[in-house]
Design an enzyme around this catalytic site. Structure first.
Site, PDB file in Angstrom:
ATOM      1  N   LYS A 158       0.860  -1.196   0.000  1.00  0.00           N
ATOM      2  CA  LYS A 158       0.000   0.000   0.000  1.00  0.00           C
ATOM      3  C   LYS A 158       0.885   1.232   0.000  1.00  0.00           C
ATOM      4  CE  LYS A 158      -3.937  -2.239   0.378  1.00  0.00           C
ATOM      5  NZ  LYS A 158      -5.138  -2.138  -0.438  1.00  0.00           N
ATOM      6  N   LYS A 184       1.932  -9.178  -2.190  1.00  0.00           N
ATOM      7  CA  LYS A 184       1.360  -9.042  -3.524  1.00  0.00           C
ATOM      8  C   LYS A 184       1.148  -7.594  -3.927  1.00  0.00           C
ATOM      9  CE  LYS A 184      -3.223  -9.530  -4.158  1.00  0.00           C
ATOM     10  NZ  LYS A 184      -3.723  -8.159  -3.924  1.00  0.00           N
ATOM     11  N   ASP A 186      -1.259  -4.636  -5.593  1.00  0.00           N
ATOM     12  CA  ASP A 186      -2.691  -4.385  -5.507  1.00  0.00           C
ATOM     13  C   ASP A 186      -3.312  -4.594  -6.884  1.00  0.00           C
ATOM     14  OD1 ASP A 186      -4.984  -3.846  -4.052  1.00  0.00           O
ATOM     15  OD2 ASP A 186      -3.942  -2.347  -2.852  1.00  0.00           O
ATOM     16  N   HIS A 277      -7.124 -12.590  -8.005  1.00  0.00           N
ATOM     17  CA  HIS A 277      -7.820 -11.488  -7.325  1.00  0.00           C
ATOM     18  C   HIS A 277      -9.173 -11.330  -8.006  1.00  0.00           C
ATOM     19  CE1 HIS A 277      -8.917  -7.651  -5.677  1.00  0.00           C
ATOM     20  NE2 HIS A 277      -7.803  -7.586  -4.962  1.00  0.00           N
ATOM     21  N   GLN A 383      -4.614 -12.083   4.536  1.00  0.00           N
ATOM     22  CA  GLN A 383      -3.912 -11.055   3.774  1.00  0.00           C
ATOM     23  C   GLN A 383      -4.308  -9.659   4.265  1.00  0.00           C
ATOM     24  OE1 GLN A 383      -3.169 -12.076  -0.666  1.00  0.00           O
ATOM     25  NE2 GLN A 383      -4.743 -10.537  -0.598  1.00  0.00           N
TER      26      GLN A 383
END
Ligand code: RUB
Ligand code: MG
Length: 435
Positions: A158, A184, A186, A277, A383
């Site tokens: 992030k 991971k 985004d 995702h 996560q």
């Protein structure tokens, strides 16, 4: 009767029909539009999703109809539920797009229904045989990561987008160093000017390797290969492979089913685990009365062969009741999913297809780990995004707090008790524990 609706020549309702084990079975939630009879709507829907049209078609011979007609074998008007059995011959068995064009295609647009939702598809063995399922799957991932007896801890770098490749790699490194197994990208980070795919992959994988040698733990970087063309996604997969990566991540709904089927073939050749995702799924899964259920999305992912899939958290920021999330978990991990009428779930024997690793993600904090552990058990990837990078002592401390909260949960100790000797957890409790 509404405009555009005339009596079909055939009636596809047949409550006496018992589905063959070669049939593909769908359950639908169906709400006819005003003035339309429930069974009439069901018959039209079954016809439109297979061999028929809105009016009697002369080119559909009785012989052809007898061979290929759908059977609406279960009708519960009060519960607004129908089940349809389709002959396997109607389908290109190895094509998810073709199956969806039939059972989730035109029918969702028909005027005779106000709402129609594909709740589940039970795939026959003949269709399972056309798909490979996950290459690694849950057990392959455990072997790769070298962790057998606990949930895996992951993070999403992030902010979602905006960091340079160098900064991105540094945040990933701190996450690994603090205790994350997986880091991971985004969902909306792919190949932007501020953080190009190749540079990010190279720098982040390098620091993952450094964290591996420093911690003695395997560290996996899941770089997002979602791209405008399949050709480009395959190119990005090969770049990852050449850089020594073990994983690729993909936004499964925006990329589309054909892309996933293509990538699954390539992923096996290059030997990468595929992380799915599910962003954008709610465009068709969230309305409980119309569209396609998340169960269908999850089952298609397992069929095609994604290795791990976001399924929701129950306790986090995203929509998803506990029973729904657990249904998704079951479709990921069980070899045999029993029918559950209350959840609109059909029985599914997954045959040889491996289980996927379920991922719980979205608005999670370390303080939620005991709840997550009691909901999901050990076979889950927990996560955290903001729940790691907003830790007052920084990213590494956020990751450490997650590992400490997990240790406490595994040992059956309360977080408060464990925090007495674990500073990062203590600070996390101060920030996130609801007073
Ligand atoms: O980036 C995040 C979570 O970040 P944060 O932890 O900061 O909320 C993911 O995109 C969500 O998991 C998506 O939701 P779902 O997994 O339900 O599809
Ligand atoms: Mg995200």
């Amino acid at each position: 009767m509404q405009s555009g609706v005339t009596k079909m020549r055939r009636d596809y309702i047949d409550r006496d029909y018992s589905p063959k084990n070669t049939d593909l079975i769908c359950e639908f939630h169906l709400e006819p539009s005003e003035g339309v009879d429930f069974e009439e709507a069901a018959t039209h829907m079954a016809g439109e999703s297979s061999i028929d049209s809105w009016t009697e078609i002369a080119t559909l011979s009785p012989e052809l109809a007898a061979k290929l007609k759908p059977y609406v074998f279960y009708v519960d008007e009060e519960a607004q539920t129908v089940r349809v059995a389709y002959s396997e011959e109607l389908f290109e068995l190895g094509s998810v797009p073709q199956v969806l064009s039939a059972v989730a295609g035109n029918i969702l647009s028909m005027k005779i229904v106000d709402n129609l939702r594909l709740q589940d598809i039970a795939f026959p063995k003949s269709m399972l045989r056309e798909f490979k399922g996950p290459n690694f799957g849950l057990s392959g991932i455990r072997k790769l990561v070298g962790v057998q007896d606990r949930p895996l801890i992951g993070t999403i770098v992030k902010p979602k987008v905006g960091l340079t490749s160098e900064k991105h790699a540094e945040v990933a490194y701190n996450s690994f160093a603090g205790g994350c197994d997986l880091v991971k990208d985004d969902e909306n980070l792919t190949d932007q000017k501020f953080n190009g795919f190749e540079k990010r992959a190279e720098l982040t994988l390098k620091l993952a390797e450094k964290a591996e040698s420093e911690t003695g733990e395997r560290k996996m970087y899941l770089c997002n290969i979602t791209a405008p063309t399949c050709k480009e996604m395959i190119r990005r997969m090969n770049i990852l492979k050449d850089l020594g990566a073990s994983y690729a991540m993909i936004d499964v709904v925006p990329a589309g089913w054909t892309a996933l089927q293509t990538l699954r073939e390539e992923a096996e050749d290059v030997g990468l685990v595929l992380h799915a995702h599910r962003c954008m799924h709610s465009a068709y899964t969230r309305n409980p009365r119309h569209g396609i259920s998340m169960v269908v999305v999850a089952k298609l992912c397992r069929l095609i062969g994604l290795d791990q899939l976001h399924i929701g958290t129950v306790v986090g920021k995203m929509h998803g009741e506990k029973h729904e999330v657990l249904t998704l978990r079951d479709e990921c991990v069980l070899d045999n999913v029993p029918a559950d009428e209350s959840q609109h779930v059909l029985a599914q024997d997954w045959g040889e297809l491996k289980p996927m690793f379920p991922v719980a993600s979205g608005g999670l904090a370390p303080t939620m780990i005991p709840d997550l552990y009691s909901i999901f058990g050990k076979d889950v990837i927990m996560q955290f995004g903001g729940g790691i990078h907003a830790h007052p002592m920084g990213t590494a401390a956020g990751a450490a707090a997650c590992r400490q909260a997990l240790e406490a949960s595994l040992e059956g100790v309360t977080l408060q008790e464990y925090a007495k000797s674990h500073k990062e957890l203590e600070v996390a409790l101060g920030k996130w524990l609801k007073k």
